[in-house]
Design a protein around this motif. Sequence first.
Motif, PDB file in Angstrom:
ATOM      1  N   LYS A 262      60.556  36.297  37.814  1.00  0.00           N
ATOM      2  CA  LYS A 262      59.931  35.766  36.601  1.00  0.00           C
ATOM      3  C   LYS A 262      58.884  34.722  36.974  1.00  0.00           C
ATOM      4  CE  LYS A 262      61.031  33.584  32.181  1.00  0.00           C
ATOM      5  NZ  LYS A 262      62.110  32.999  31.322  1.00  0.00           N
ATOM      6  N   GLU A 263      59.194  33.923  37.981  1.00  0.00           N
ATOM      7  CA  GLU A 263      58.270  32.888  38.455  1.00  0.00           C
ATOM      8  C   GLU A 263      56.950  33.508  38.928  1.00  0.00           C
ATOM      9  OE1 GLU A 263      57.943  29.462  41.981  1.00  0.00           O
ATOM     10  OE2 GLU A 263      59.518  30.993  42.058  1.00  0.00           O
ATOM     11  N   THR A 264      57.057  34.596  39.682  1.00  0.00           N
ATOM     12  CA  THR A 264      55.858  35.265  40.194  1.00  0.00           C
ATOM     13  C   THR A 264      55.003  35.813  39.064  1.00  0.00           C
ATOM     14  OG1 THR A 264      56.933  35.844  42.280  1.00  0.00           O
ATOM     15  CG2 THR A 264      55.020  37.152  41.652  1.00  0.00           C
ATOM     16  N   PHE A 265      55.631  36.454  38.089  1.00  0.00           N
ATOM     17  CA  PHE A 265      54.891  36.981  36.947  1.00  0.00           C
ATOM     18  C   PHE A 265      54.166  35.858  36.200  1.00  0.00           C
ATOM     19  CE2 PHE A 265      56.930  41.168  37.107  1.00  0.00           C
ATOM     20  CZ  PHE A 265      55.894  41.962  36.636  1.00  0.00           C
ATOM     21  N   GLU A 266      54.818  34.722  36.052  1.00  0.00           N
ATOM     22  CA  GLU A 266      54.208  33.586  35.349  1.00  0.00           C
ATOM     23  C   GLU A 266      53.003  33.052  36.114  1.00  0.00           C
ATOM     24  OE1 GLU A 266      57.402  30.850  34.810  1.00  0.00           O
ATOM     25  OE2 GLU A 266      58.210  31.889  33.054  1.00  0.00           O
ATOM     26  N   ILE A 267      53.122  32.970  37.435  1.00  0.00           N
ATOM     27  CA  ILE A 267      52.012  32.487  38.263  1.00  0.00           C
ATOM     28  C   ILE A 267      50.829  33.447  38.201  1.00  0.00           C
ATOM     29  CG2 ILE A 267      51.278  32.114  40.665  1.00  0.00           C
ATOM     30  CD1 ILE A 267      54.018  30.813  41.132  1.00  0.00           C
ATOM     31  N   ILE A 268      51.117  34.751  38.243  1.00  0.00           N
ATOM     32  CA  ILE A 268      50.047  35.752  38.140  1.00  0.00           C
ATOM     33  C   ILE A 268      49.349  35.640  36.788  1.00  0.00           C
ATOM     34  CG2 ILE A 268      49.547  38.227  37.984  1.00  0.00           C
ATOM     35  CD1 ILE A 268      51.799  38.679  40.025  1.00  0.00           C
ATOM     36  N   GLU A 269      50.120  35.476  35.716  1.00  0.00           N
ATOM     37  CA  GLU A 269      49.550  35.371  34.370  1.00  0.00           C
ATOM     38  C   GLU A 269      48.655  34.142  34.240  1.00  0.00           C
ATOM     39  OE1 GLU A 269      49.640  37.467  31.913  1.00  0.00           O
ATOM     40  OE2 GLU A 269      50.996  38.907  32.845  1.00  0.00           O
ATOM     41  N   GLN A 270      49.034  33.072  34.917  1.00  0.00           N
ATOM     42  CA  GLN A 270      48.279  31.814  34.834  1.00  0.00           C
ATOM     43  C   GLN A 270      46.951  31.887  35.589  1.00  0.00           C
ATOM     44  OE1 GLN A 270      51.027  28.931  36.392  1.00  0.00           O
ATOM     45  NE2 GLN A 270      52.430  29.136  34.658  1.00  0.00           N
ATOM     46  N   ASN A 271      46.903  32.696  36.644  1.00  0.00           N
ATOM     47  CA  ASN A 271      45.715  32.760  37.488  1.00  0.00           C
ATOM     48  C   ASN A 271      44.710  33.775  36.963  1.00  0.00           C
ATOM     49  OD1 ASN A 271      45.962  30.979  39.961  1.00  0.00           O
ATOM     50  ND2 ASN A 271      47.942  31.996  40.003  1.00  0.00           N
ATOM     51  N   LYS A 272      43.578  33.273  36.520  1.00  0.00           N
ATOM     52  CA  LYS A 272      42.484  34.133  36.071  1.00  0.00           C
ATOM     53  C   LYS A 272      41.223  33.691  36.805  1.00  0.00           C
ATOM     54  CE  LYS A 272      44.391  34.918  31.461  1.00  0.00           C
ATOM     55  NZ  LYS A 272      44.167  34.754  30.003  1.00  0.00           N
ATOM     56  N   LEU A 273      40.582  34.625  37.481  1.00  0.00           N
ATOM     57  CA  LEU A 273      39.400  34.285  38.267  1.00  0.00           C
ATOM     58  C   LEU A 273      38.224  35.121  37.777  1.00  0.00           C
ATOM     59  CD1 LEU A 273      38.363  32.592  40.654  1.00  0.00           C
ATOM     60  CD2 LEU A 273      38.918  34.503  42.138  1.00  0.00           C
ATOM     61  N   HIS A 274      37.697  34.770  36.631  1.00  0.00           N
ATOM     62  CA  HIS A 274      36.600  35.554  36.067  1.00  0.00           C
ATOM     63  C   HIS A 274      35.258  35.099  36.640  1.00  0.00           C
ATOM     64  CE1 HIS A 274      39.364  36.652  32.459  1.00  0.00           C
ATOM     65  NE2 HIS A 274      39.738  37.191  33.588  1.00  0.00           N
ATOM     66  N   ASN A 275      35.242  35.021  37.957  1.00  0.00           N
ATOM     67  CA  ASN A 275      34.035  34.668  38.712  1.00  0.00           C
ATOM     68  C   ASN A 275      33.367  35.973  39.134  1.00  0.00           C
ATOM     69  OD1 ASN A 275      32.206  34.063  40.783  1.00  0.00           O
ATOM     70  ND2 ASN A 275      33.382  32.282  41.462  1.00  0.00           N
ATOM     71  N   ASN A 276      32.200  36.255  38.550  1.00  0.00           N
ATOM     72  CA  ASN A 276      31.533  37.531  38.804  1.00  0.00           C
ATOM     73  C   ASN A 276      31.301  37.822  40.278  1.00  0.00           C
ATOM     74  OD1 ASN A 276      31.442  38.173  36.108  1.00  0.00           O
ATOM     75  ND2 ASN A 276      29.377  37.392  35.795  1.00  0.00           N
ATOM     76  N   LYS A 277      31.115  36.776  41.076  1.00  0.00           N
ATOM     77  CA  LYS A 277      30.787  36.966  42.489  1.00  0.00           C
ATOM     78  C   LYS A 277      31.941  37.566  43.285  1.00  0.00           C
ATOM     79  CE  LYS A 277      27.170  33.461  42.784  1.00  0.00           C
ATOM     80  NZ  LYS A 277      26.722  32.195  43.433  1.00  0.00           N
ATOM     81  N   ILE A 278      33.145  37.516  42.707  1.00  0.00           N
ATOM     82  CA  ILE A 278      34.278  38.115  43.418  1.00  0.00           C
ATOM     83  C   ILE A 278      34.882  39.299  42.659  1.00  0.00           C
ATOM     84  CG2 ILE A 278      36.043  36.552  42.478  1.00  0.00           C
ATOM     85  CD1 ILE A 278      37.301  36.625  45.317  1.00  0.00           C
ATOM     86  N   ILE A 279      34.882  39.270  41.332  1.00  0.00           N
ATOM     87  CA  ILE A 279      35.517  40.378  40.602  1.00  0.00           C
ATOM     88  C   ILE A 279      34.581  41.562  40.404  1.00  0.00           C
ATOM     89  CG2 ILE A 279      37.120  38.826  39.414  1.00  0.00           C
ATOM     90  CD1 ILE A 279      35.399  39.177  36.889  1.00  0.00           C
ATOM     91  N   LYS A 280      33.298  41.398  40.748  1.00  0.00           N
ATOM     92  CA  LYS A 280      32.351  42.503  40.652  1.00  0.00           C
ATOM     93  C   LYS A 280      31.848  42.866  42.058  1.00  0.00           C
ATOM     94  CE  LYS A 280      30.883  41.393  35.959  1.00  0.00           C
ATOM     95  NZ  LYS A 280      29.759  41.089  35.059  1.00  0.00           N
ATOM     96  N   PRO A 281      32.457  43.882  42.678  1.00  0.00           N
ATOM     97  CA  PRO A 281      32.123  44.239  44.067  1.00  0.00           C
ATOM     98  C   PRO A 281      30.640  44.473  44.346  1.00  0.00           C
ATOM     99  CG  PRO A 281      34.118  45.361  43.385  1.00  0.00           C
ATOM    100  CD  PRO A 281      33.563  44.698  42.156  1.00  0.00           C
ATOM    101  N   TYR A 282      29.886  44.946  43.340  1.00  0.00           N
ATOM    102  CA  TYR A 282      28.467  45.210  43.589  1.00  0.00           C
ATOM    103  C   TYR A 282      27.675  43.917  43.793  1.00  0.00           C
ATOM    104  CZ  TYR A 282      27.924  44.342  38.527  1.00  0.00           C
ATOM    105  OH  TYR A 282      27.951  43.792  37.253  1.00  0.00           O
ATOM    106  N   LEU A 283      28.305  42.763  43.541  1.00  0.00           N
ATOM    107  CA  LEU A 283      27.635  41.483  43.780  1.00  0.00           C
ATOM    108  C   LEU A 283      28.060  40.842  45.100  1.00  0.00           C
ATOM    109  CD1 LEU A 283      27.850  39.843  40.206  1.00  0.00           C
ATOM    110  CD2 LEU A 283      25.886  40.949  41.264  1.00  0.00           C
ATOM    111  N   TRP A 284      28.995  41.481  45.789  1.00  0.00           N
ATOM    112  CA  TRP A 284      29.457  40.927  47.061  1.00  0.00           C
ATOM    113  C   TRP A 284      28.331  40.876  48.085  1.00  0.00           C
ATOM    114  CZ3 TRP A 284      34.595  44.138  47.817  1.00  0.00           C
ATOM    115  CH2 TRP A 284      35.529  43.698  46.872  1.00  0.00           C
ATOM    116  N   LYS A 285      28.356  39.836  48.865  1.00  0.00           N
ATOM    117  CA  LYS A 285      27.402  39.708  49.979  1.00  0.00           C
ATOM    118  C   LYS A 285      28.195  39.672  51.280  1.00  0.00           C
ATOM    119  CE  LYS A 285      23.893  37.306  47.248  1.00  0.00           C
ATOM    120  NZ  LYS A 285      23.076  36.076  47.085  1.00  0.00           N
ATOM    121  N   ILE A 286      28.817  40.821  51.551  1.00  0.00           N
ATOM    122  CA  ILE A 286      29.678  40.947  52.732  1.00  0.00           C
ATOM    123  C   ILE A 286      29.074  41.932  53.697  1.00  0.00           C
ATOM    124  CG2 ILE A 286      31.963  41.603  53.585  1.00  0.00           C
ATOM    125  CD1 ILE A 286      33.091  40.837  50.865  1.00  0.00           C
ATOM    126  N   LYS A 287      28.891  41.513  54.935  1.00  0.00           N
ATOM    127  CA  LYS A 287      28.339  42.415  55.957  1.00  0.00           C
ATOM    128  C   LYS A 287      29.451  42.891  56.881  1.00  0.00           C
ATOM    129  CE  LYS A 287      23.767  40.257  55.989  1.00  0.00           C
ATOM    130  NZ  LYS A 287      22.742  39.586  56.816  1.00  0.00           N
TER     131      LYS A 287
END
Length: 287
Positions: A262-287
């Motif tokens: 239950k603790e893990t589910f709660e932690i996952i629910e709390q974490n939201k990272l709506h940062n386009n630079k990471i959640i949108k792979p086409y914006l990644w700058k990884i070589k």
Amino acid sequence: MYQKIILGTAQFGMKYGISNKIGKIKTKNIFKILKFLKKKKIKFLDTASQYKTSENEIGKFYKKTNIKFSVITKYILSDKISIRKQLDKTYKNIGYYPDTILAHNYKDYVSKKYQLEIKKIKELYPIKNFGVSLYNPNELFKVLKVCKPDVIQVPCNILDKRFLDKKILKIIKKNSIKIHARSIFLQGLLFKDFKFIRRKFKNVNKIFKNLQNQALKEKMNIGNLSLIWIFKQKEIDKIIFGVDCLLHLQNNIKTIKKKLSKETFEIIEQNKLHNNKIIKPYLWKIK
């Protein structure tokens, strides 16, 4: 139990995913994967005209075994080849018609040209479902103004929960639209170690560290957390994931059976990272 799974087949036709060390899967190994799916009664495959030889590999298996899967494929609107001709090509490659056709993006879906082609296909071909692959929640409203899809394919994982917003879900369910979640591993990024994440992405250290610590408590990695968490989401009708080999698929099946605290589910629910630079792979700058 496994009816919620759709196997993504991009790796059948090309190297796909940031954690993919094998590249395109060999035909003999594709056959092993598909036989395992049949054994586990997993019926759906996700492909696209852009996945190079993916459709051909599915066709090779069908021609040799006479085993059919329910195929979901995606097309791009093009001046060079019509949607109908792309569908005919799929039939030629696979040996039978797909179960579902999706527009590769909302701009294609809302165009008059695309809708006219789909209308004709609905009249002439035995396709069960039509829909669209979305990238942002605001695209849903633009799509609904034109034509209600039967199914939408959307990105969703433990960092990207935009399509699980209550207001968005209410609209989706009100219109009886099925949700297929893709990018549940963020193209393999969730399997990378913390050092890689810290080096390549800024301002995400705290969230990743929290998730990694919780994953260690559960004796797994962040990718596994994402798989179990999203499999448990009742609002999601189906989840899509790709694999590099049969062992990878078998491990994912074993992971789905595991339970999170239950603790893990709660932690996952709390974490939201709506940062386009990471959640949108086409914006990644990884070589």
